[in-house]
Design a protein around this motif. Sequence first.
Motif, short mmCIF file in Angstrom:
data_model
loop_
_atom_site.label_atom_id
_atom_site.label_comp_id
_atom_site.label_asym_id
_atom_site.label_seq_id
_atom_site.Cartn_x
_atom_site.Cartn_y
_atom_site.Cartn_z
N GLY A 178 0.79 -1.23 0.00
CA GLY A 178 0.00 0.00 0.00
C GLY A 178 0.83 1.28 0.00
O GLY A 178 0.45 2.27 -0.63
N GLU A 179 1.98 1.26 0.68
CA GLU A 179 2.82 2.46 0.76
C GLU A 179 3.33 2.90 -0.62
O GLU A 179 3.75 4.04 -0.80
CB GLU A 179 4.02 2.21 1.70
N HIS A 180 3.32 1.97 -1.59
CA HIS A 180 3.85 2.29 -2.92
C HIS A 180 2.77 2.61 -3.95
O HIS A 180 3.07 2.84 -5.11
CB HIS A 180 4.71 1.14 -3.43
N GLU A 181 1.51 2.60 -3.50
CA GLU A 181 0.41 2.88 -4.42
C GLU A 181 0.62 4.25 -5.05
O GLU A 181 0.98 5.20 -4.37
CB GLU A 181 -0.93 2.85 -3.66
N VAL A 222 17.60 -8.64 9.66
CA VAL A 222 17.16 -9.25 8.39
C VAL A 222 17.38 -8.26 7.24
O VAL A 222 17.87 -8.65 6.17
CB VAL A 222 15.68 -9.69 8.47
N ARG A 223 17.05 -6.99 7.46
CA ARG A 223 17.26 -6.00 6.39
C ARG A 223 18.74 -5.91 6.01
O ARG A 223 19.07 -5.79 4.82
CB ARG A 223 16.76 -4.61 6.83
N THR A 224 19.60 -5.94 7.00
CA THR A 224 21.03 -5.91 6.70
C THR A 224 21.44 -7.14 5.89
O THR A 224 22.21 -7.03 4.93
CB THR A 224 21.85 -5.83 8.01
#
Length: 155
Positions: free
Chosen positions: A54-57, A88-90
């Motif tokens: 949703g943040e990329h809509e 995890v992101r790293t």
Amino acid sequence: MSEDPERTFVMVKPDGVQRGLIGEIIGRFEDRGLTLVGAKFVRIDRDLAEDHYGEHEGKPFFEDLVEFITSGPVMAMVWEGQDATRQVRTMMGETDPAESAPGTIRGDLGLDLGRNVIHGSDHEDEGANEREIALFFDEAELVDWDPIDDAWLYE
Ligand code: DAT
Ligand code: MG
């Protein structure tokens, strides 16, 4: 036991599944000492994909992203451990595999921004991990357990 256990949402994307990378990716998190508390092999529908991203809509790549993430099965997982979301992101590397360092998942296993193998909750987006876990899992599907090596993993 970790002083600050945290749960984070991780998903092997359709390209990672098709390329047979589920085991490789799960192995990296196991080796690191993170604990698997939920897993689900599913093909996600459009509604869930649009919620999840949703943040990329409205962004130019949104349609392709939804198309891609619904194009085949994904391996959705919840991993737990100290500082899990950030760690995890790293381990994932940068969003673009081409900019990701060797040794990271995207840096070792991908080449193209639109086929970057893995999703992980954003540690800079407060509460993203809990939001994403709730989108994919019921509370009853998450397993509370204590791996025997915790005593050797945490001081
Ligand atoms: P990340 O997956 O590292 O959290 P993100 O949340 O910014 O990155 O974007 C979600 C996904 O959308 C990303 O994994 C790949 C795709 N994407 C991001 N930016 C893009 C762009 N400029 N062009 C094409 N696809 C993009
Ligand atoms: Mg993101």
